[in-house]
Write a protein that holds these residues in place. Sequence first.
Motif, PDB file in Angstrom:
ATOM      1  N   ARG A  30       0.830  -1.207   0.000  1.00  0.00           N
ATOM      2  CA  ARG A  30       0.000   0.000   0.000  1.00  0.00           C
ATOM      3  C   ARG A  30       0.864   1.256   0.000  1.00  0.00           C
ATOM      4  O   ARG A  30       0.561   2.230  -0.717  1.00  0.00           O
ATOM      5  CB  ARG A  30      -0.929  -0.004   1.215  1.00  0.00           C
ATOM      6  N   MET A  31       1.927   1.271   0.778  1.00  0.00           N
ATOM      7  CA  MET A  31       2.840   2.418   0.771  1.00  0.00           C
ATOM      8  C   MET A  31       3.362   2.681  -0.638  1.00  0.00           C
ATOM      9  O   MET A  31       3.402   3.829  -1.095  1.00  0.00           O
ATOM     10  CB  MET A  31       4.026   2.166   1.716  1.00  0.00           C
ATOM     11  N   HIS A  37       4.651   7.027  -8.238  1.00  0.00           N
ATOM     12  CA  HIS A  37       3.902   7.245  -9.477  1.00  0.00           C
ATOM     13  C   HIS A  37       4.827   7.586 -10.636  1.00  0.00           C
ATOM     14  O   HIS A  37       4.369   8.060 -11.669  1.00  0.00           O
ATOM     15  CB  HIS A  37       2.879   8.368  -9.293  1.00  0.00           C
ATOM     16  N   GLU A  38       6.121   7.375 -10.459  1.00  0.00           N
ATOM     17  CA  GLU A  38       7.063   7.710 -11.505  1.00  0.00           C
ATOM     18  C   GLU A  38       8.024   6.551 -11.750  1.00  0.00           C
ATOM     19  O   GLU A  38       8.100   5.604 -10.972  1.00  0.00           O
ATOM     20  CB  GLU A  38       7.856   8.979 -11.175  1.00  0.00           C
ATOM     21  N   ASP A  39       8.748   6.657 -12.851  1.00  0.00           N
ATOM     22  CA  ASP A  39       9.778   5.686 -13.189  1.00  0.00           C
ATOM     23  C   ASP A  39      10.970   5.923 -12.263  1.00  0.00           C
ATOM     24  O   ASP A  39      11.489   7.034 -12.168  1.00  0.00           O
ATOM     25  CB  ASP A  39      10.186   5.891 -14.652  1.00  0.00           C
ATOM     26  N   LEU A  40      11.417   4.868 -11.580  1.00  0.00           N
ATOM     27  CA  LEU A  40      12.497   5.007 -10.601  1.00  0.00           C
ATOM     28  C   LEU A  40      13.858   4.561 -11.136  1.00  0.00           C
ATOM     29  O   LEU A  40      14.832   4.534 -10.383  1.00  0.00           O
ATOM     30  CB  LEU A  40      12.173   4.189  -9.349  1.00  0.00           C
ATOM     31  N   ARG A  62       8.898  -4.402  -7.993  1.00  0.00           N
ATOM     32  CA  ARG A  62       7.747  -3.759  -8.620  1.00  0.00           C
ATOM     33  C   ARG A  62       8.136  -2.530  -9.441  1.00  0.00           C
ATOM     34  O   ARG A  62       7.534  -2.256 -10.478  1.00  0.00           O
ATOM     35  CB  ARG A  62       6.734  -3.352  -7.550  1.00  0.00           C
ATOM     36  N   HIS A  63       9.122  -1.784  -8.952  1.00  0.00           N
ATOM     37  CA  HIS A  63       9.575  -0.551  -9.612  1.00  0.00           C
ATOM     38  C   HIS A  63      11.109  -0.513  -9.555  1.00  0.00           C
ATOM     39  O   HIS A  63      11.671   0.047  -8.611  1.00  0.00           O
ATOM     40  CB  HIS A  63       9.012   0.697  -8.918  1.00  0.00           C
ATOM     41  N   PRO A  64      11.798  -1.115 -10.504  1.00  0.00           N
ATOM     42  CA  PRO A  64      13.266  -1.144 -10.453  1.00  0.00           C
ATOM     43  C   PRO A  64      13.866   0.256 -10.327  1.00  0.00           C
ATOM     44  O   PRO A  64      13.417   1.192 -10.988  1.00  0.00           O
ATOM     45  CB  PRO A  64      13.639  -1.791 -11.791  1.00  0.00           C
TER      46      PRO A  64
END
Length: 227
Positions: A30-31, A37-40, A62-64
């Motif tokens: 959830r955090m 909300h952006e490409d990391l 989830r977000h490399p």
Amino acid sequence: MQRPSIIRTWNRKEADEEAMGAAHAPIWRRMIDVSIHEDLRASTLLDYGCNQGGFLRMLYDRHPFKAAVGIDIARESVDRAELLKGHRPIDYRVGESAAALGRTFDFAFSHEVLYLLPDLAAHATDMKAALKPGGTYVAAMGCHKDSAVWPRWRKVIAETSSIPLYDHSLDAVAKAFSDAGFHVGVRPLDLDAFMPVTVGSEYFPKVVDQLRYYSQEKVLFRFVRAP
């Protein structure tokens, strides 16, 4: 009683320490869902109070991201995090100062760390030094004295915690970071998942306590360092 600089593990009960990651996974998801909300892929991240490293592993899967550091004062927890990180570009270290890492980050995170810190103003200053201008620090906090369950939880947690607990209010947290020059935002965690119900739980004697806690009392602070 002062917070010790280095401890062995957070929880004096080994089984509870090992179970912590699985219990926190729905909260970490959830955090991530509400704060990323952006490409990391070009970003550097910090996890303050990383324990066994589960949050950053989940976030990377989830977000490399480009690189991350997790710091914690529990040396055996950090050793475990290093063992479990696999191929991920994460460096886990024993320590309590983010600024002492000697680098700055685009994003920082913590989960239920603020109530374990004796000096919120010092933590805000430390995190400011560790963030780039415009950088964001997201901190989850349910252990605070504005929560209806905190008086009971404080006693239960104190029985197994390796360090002291502190009675901070949400207002005190917001003031410390505002005074340090952050733009402060807050929202309920508002957990978007089913949570297991344990009949007779020390933490949630009634189901309504659990519903209220995860929909109202556990919050996410967002602290944005001024550009």
